[in-house]
Write a protein that holds these residues in place. Structure first.
Motif, PDB file in Angstrom:
ATOM      1  N   GLY A  82       7.765   6.322  -2.958  1.00  0.00           N
ATOM      2  CA  GLY A  82       6.839   7.225  -3.978  1.00  0.00           C
ATOM      3  C   GLY A  82       5.933   6.441  -4.700  1.00  0.00           C
ATOM      4  N   GLN A  83       6.378   5.274  -5.195  1.00  0.00           N
ATOM      5  CA  GLN A  83       5.531   4.359  -5.974  1.00  0.00           C
ATOM      6  C   GLN A  83       4.393   3.956  -5.233  1.00  0.00           C
ATOM      7  OE1 GLN A  83       8.469   1.595  -7.249  1.00  0.00           O
ATOM      8  NE2 GLN A  83       9.300   2.684  -9.104  1.00  0.00           N
ATOM      9  N   ASP A 134      -1.511   4.564  -3.565  1.00  0.00           N
ATOM     10  CA  ASP A 134      -2.437   4.459  -2.668  1.00  0.00           C
ATOM     11  C   ASP A 134      -3.314   5.581  -3.105  1.00  0.00           C
ATOM     12  OD1 ASP A 134      -1.468   2.584  -0.971  1.00  0.00           O
ATOM     13  OD2 ASP A 134      -0.365   3.925   0.310  1.00  0.00           O
ATOM     14  N   ALA A 135      -2.589   6.606  -3.554  1.00  0.00           N
ATOM     15  CA  ALA A 135      -3.627   7.747  -4.082  1.00  0.00           C
ATOM     16  C   ALA A 135      -4.266   7.562  -5.363  1.00  0.00           C
ATOM     17  CB  ALA A 135      -2.567   8.964  -4.540  1.00  0.00           C
ATOM     18  N   VAL A 136      -3.979   6.737  -6.154  1.00  0.00           N
ATOM     19  CA  VAL A 136      -4.750   6.412  -7.258  1.00  0.00           C
ATOM     20  C   VAL A 136      -6.060   5.466  -6.916  1.00  0.00           C
ATOM     21  CG1 VAL A 136      -4.780   5.012  -9.460  1.00  0.00           C
ATOM     22  CG2 VAL A 136      -3.028   6.376  -8.760  1.00  0.00           C
ATOM     23  N   ALA A 137      -5.486   4.350  -5.776  1.00  0.00           N
ATOM     24  CA  ALA A 137      -6.743   3.961  -5.335  1.00  0.00           C
ATOM     25  C   ALA A 137      -7.896   4.753  -4.618  1.00  0.00           C
ATOM     26  CB  ALA A 137      -6.156   2.810  -4.160  1.00  0.00           C
ATOM     27  N   VAL A 138      -7.584   5.860  -3.901  1.00  0.00           N
ATOM     28  CA  VAL A 138      -8.248   6.672  -3.405  1.00  0.00           C
ATOM     29  C   VAL A 138      -9.214   7.477  -4.531  1.00  0.00           C
ATOM     30  CG1 VAL A 138      -8.643   8.718  -1.903  1.00  0.00           C
ATOM     31  CG2 VAL A 138      -7.182   7.077  -1.302  1.00  0.00           C
ATOM     32  N   PRO A 190      -2.742  16.362  -2.343  1.00  0.00           N
ATOM     33  CA  PRO A 190      -3.055  16.353  -3.732  1.00  0.00           C
ATOM     34  C   PRO A 190      -1.892  16.852  -4.616  1.00  0.00           C
ATOM     35  CG  PRO A 190      -5.079  17.085  -2.416  1.00  0.00           C
ATOM     36  CD  PRO A 190      -3.837  16.858  -1.298  1.00  0.00           C
ATOM     37  N   ARG A 191      -1.444  17.885  -4.309  1.00  0.00           N
ATOM     38  CA  ARG A 191      -0.496  18.531  -5.161  1.00  0.00           C
ATOM     39  C   ARG A 191       0.725  17.492  -5.382  1.00  0.00           C
ATOM     40  NH1 ARG A 191       0.956  23.424  -7.214  1.00  0.00           N
ATOM     41  NH2 ARG A 191       3.223  24.001  -7.498  1.00  0.00           N
ATOM     42  N   CYS A 192       1.374  16.837  -4.338  1.00  0.00           N
ATOM     43  CA  CYS A 192       2.516  15.945  -4.541  1.00  0.00           C
ATOM     44  C   CYS A 192       1.878  14.797  -5.352  1.00  0.00           C
ATOM     45  CB  CYS A 192       2.446  15.312  -3.218  1.00  0.00           C
ATOM     46  SG  CYS A 192       3.356  16.284  -2.050  1.00  0.00           S
ATOM     47  N   VAL A 193       0.400  14.384  -5.265  1.00  0.00           N
ATOM     48  CA  VAL A 193      -0.079  13.350  -6.196  1.00  0.00           C
ATOM     49  C   VAL A 193       0.144  13.557  -7.590  1.00  0.00           C
ATOM     50  CG1 VAL A 193      -1.920  12.172  -6.894  1.00  0.00           C
ATOM     51  CG2 VAL A 193      -1.434  12.494  -4.315  1.00  0.00           C
ATOM     52  N   ARG A 194      -0.238  15.018  -8.049  1.00  0.00           N
ATOM     53  CA  ARG A 194      -0.260  15.741  -9.195  1.00  0.00           C
ATOM     54  C   ARG A 194       1.382  15.582  -9.902  1.00  0.00           C
ATOM     55  NH1 ARG A 194      -0.971  21.833 -11.258  1.00  0.00           N
ATOM     56  NH2 ARG A 194      -1.099  21.448 -13.341  1.00  0.00           N
ATOM     57  N   ARG A 238     -14.282  16.827  -3.705  1.00  0.00           N
ATOM     58  CA  ARG A 238     -14.456  15.480  -3.352  1.00  0.00           C
ATOM     59  C   ARG A 238     -13.120  14.637  -3.310  1.00  0.00           C
ATOM     60  NH1 ARG A 238     -20.129  13.746  -6.669  1.00  0.00           N
ATOM     61  NH2 ARG A 238     -21.441  15.724  -5.972  1.00  0.00           N
ATOM     62  N   SER A 239     -12.574  14.520  -4.458  1.00  0.00           N
ATOM     63  CA  SER A 239     -11.248  13.760  -4.269  1.00  0.00           C
ATOM     64  C   SER A 239     -10.233  14.222  -3.309  1.00  0.00           C
ATOM     65  CB  SER A 239     -10.704  13.833  -5.621  1.00  0.00           C
ATOM     66  OG  SER A 239     -11.470  13.023  -6.672  1.00  0.00           O
ATOM     67  N   VAL A 240     -10.129  15.518  -3.411  1.00  0.00           N
ATOM     68  CA  VAL A 240      -9.224  16.165  -2.424  1.00  0.00           C
ATOM     69  C   VAL A 240      -9.553  15.748  -0.934  1.00  0.00           C
ATOM     70  CG1 VAL A 240      -8.488  18.286  -1.186  1.00  0.00           C
ATOM     71  CG2 VAL A 240      -8.392  18.097  -3.768  1.00  0.00           C
ATOM     72  N   GLN A 241     -10.807  15.885  -0.589  1.00  0.00           N
ATOM     73  CA  GLN A 241     -11.174  15.599   0.834  1.00  0.00           C
ATOM     74  C   GLN A 241     -10.941  14.103   1.086  1.00  0.00           C
ATOM     75  OE1 GLN A 241     -15.515  16.045   1.581  1.00  0.00           O
ATOM     76  NE2 GLN A 241     -15.298  15.267   3.673  1.00  0.00           N
ATOM     77  N   MET A 242     -11.198  13.051   0.066  1.00  0.00           N
ATOM     78  CA  MET A 242     -10.871  11.532   0.327  1.00  0.00           C
ATOM     79  C   MET A 242      -9.248  11.467   0.481  1.00  0.00           C
ATOM     80  SD  MET A 242     -13.567   9.756  -2.061  1.00  0.00           S
ATOM     81  CE  MET A 242     -13.227   8.312  -1.358  1.00  0.00           C
ATOM     82  N   LEU A 243      -8.647  12.448  -0.308  1.00  0.00           N
ATOM     83  CA  LEU A 243      -7.157  12.102  -0.307  1.00  0.00           C
ATOM     84  C   LEU A 243      -6.670  12.560   0.891  1.00  0.00           C
ATOM     85  CD1 LEU A 243      -5.997  13.417  -3.908  1.00  0.00           C
ATOM     86  CD2 LEU A 243      -5.531  11.093  -3.046  1.00  0.00           C
TER      87      LEU A 243
END
Length: 295
Positions: A250-251, A256-260, A186-190, A174-179
């Motif tokens: 990057g910040q 943005d990713a954390v908000a998603v 997703p891998r970059c976010v990690r 679910r998170s991946v789809q929204m990202l």
């Protein structure tokens, strides 16, 4: 002889209240315990396949759907179990072009042994929870499965060590789809989360923090550097080497990713109820943070 379980991964502070992140860490701990207790050639996936087939013949496709295992992986699992003489492929009398899977006598015998090992895993995994907490964890995990558990044998549907991995995958999906809908990888976010926590750090240190081999993240780091998400700077302690840190871009990308991720968590709370999700998170945190050691 048992294999040592590995230590738990620490909780990422920015995702501490996210069910998908906590389920993933708890699933890592369950997997470590399974590696410790099951024979080296067996996995929980093998146990699940044998357990379901003990109840009657199914096609490979039906089995994959029931256990949320994709076709390629299921073929590999069945090939291995068949080679070990535990299952067999039989012509389906209803459609001679298809095969049905059945468990052999040797498979039933091995399954009895595997059930005892899984019971030991379950006891170790849930040792820190009281009886009510154990029941509630299973009940809540059942609600976040990719497929309904009503058709599964009780030996699977009542086991947190089985339910954790598909629950983690379902929540993560679910998170991946929204990202991805927001153009985020997703891998970059990690990687960015880990880099933010340890910056400035060498590539090898970043890889270790993610339990990955350093060469496996080179391509991702190159891509993020090309897009201006990270900075490579000379290491003051070793001018021949570089350290990594987040760039301003990057910040912003990470924010943005954390908000998603927060939005995905709110969607889960809407679906299950806020109190239920908070209870699930509390139980998952207890599992993820429990010490894991050698027996």
């Amino acid at each position: 002889m048992t294999r040592p379980a590995q230590s738990s991964t620490s909780i990422e502070p920015k995702l501490a209240g996210h069910s998908g992140h906590l389920a993933r860490l708890a699933a890592f701990r369950a997997e470590a315990l399974l590696r410790e207790h099951l024979p080296p050639e067996r996995s929980m996936r093998d146990v699940a396949v044998l357990c379901v087939l003990e109840g009657g013949r199914l096609s490979q496709a039906e089995l994959g759907t029931l256990l949320s295992i994709n076709r390629t992986v299921m073929t590999s699992v069945i090939d291995a179990l068949e080679a070990d003489g535990l299952v067999q492929r039989q012509r389906d009398p209803a459609d001679r072009r298809c095969y049905a899977l059945a468990v052999r006598a040797a498979g039933r015998s091995e399954l009895a042994t595997l059930h005892r090992a899984v019971a030991d895993v379950e006891a170790a995994l849930l040792a820190g929870l009281d009886p009510r907490g154990r029941r509630r964890l299973v009940e809540l995990l059942r609600q976040v499965q990719p497929t309904p558990v009503s058709d599964l044998p009780a030996e699977l549907a009542d086991r947190a060590c089985f339910l954790l991995d598909p629950a983690a995958q379902c929540l993560r999906a679910r998170s991946v789809q929204m990202l991805q809908e927001h153009g985020l990888t997703p891998r970059c976010v990690r990687l960015l989360l880990a880099l933010e926590a340890g910056q400035p750090c060498p590539q090898e240190q970043l890889a270790r923090s993610l339990a990955l081999a350093a060469p496996s993240i080179v391509g991702d780091l190159d891509e993020m550097h090309t897009h201006g998400l990270i900075l490579r700077e000379r290491n003051p302690a070793d001018r021949r080497a570089y350290v990594l840190r987040l760039s301003p871009s990057g910040q912003r990308y990470l924010a943005d990713a954390v908000a998603v991720e927060h939005a995905a968590q709110r969607a889960l709370e809407h679906a299950l109820g806020r109190a239920e999700v908070q209870e699930l998170n509390h139980l998952l945190t207890d599992l993820a943070c429990a010490p894991t050691g050698n027996r």
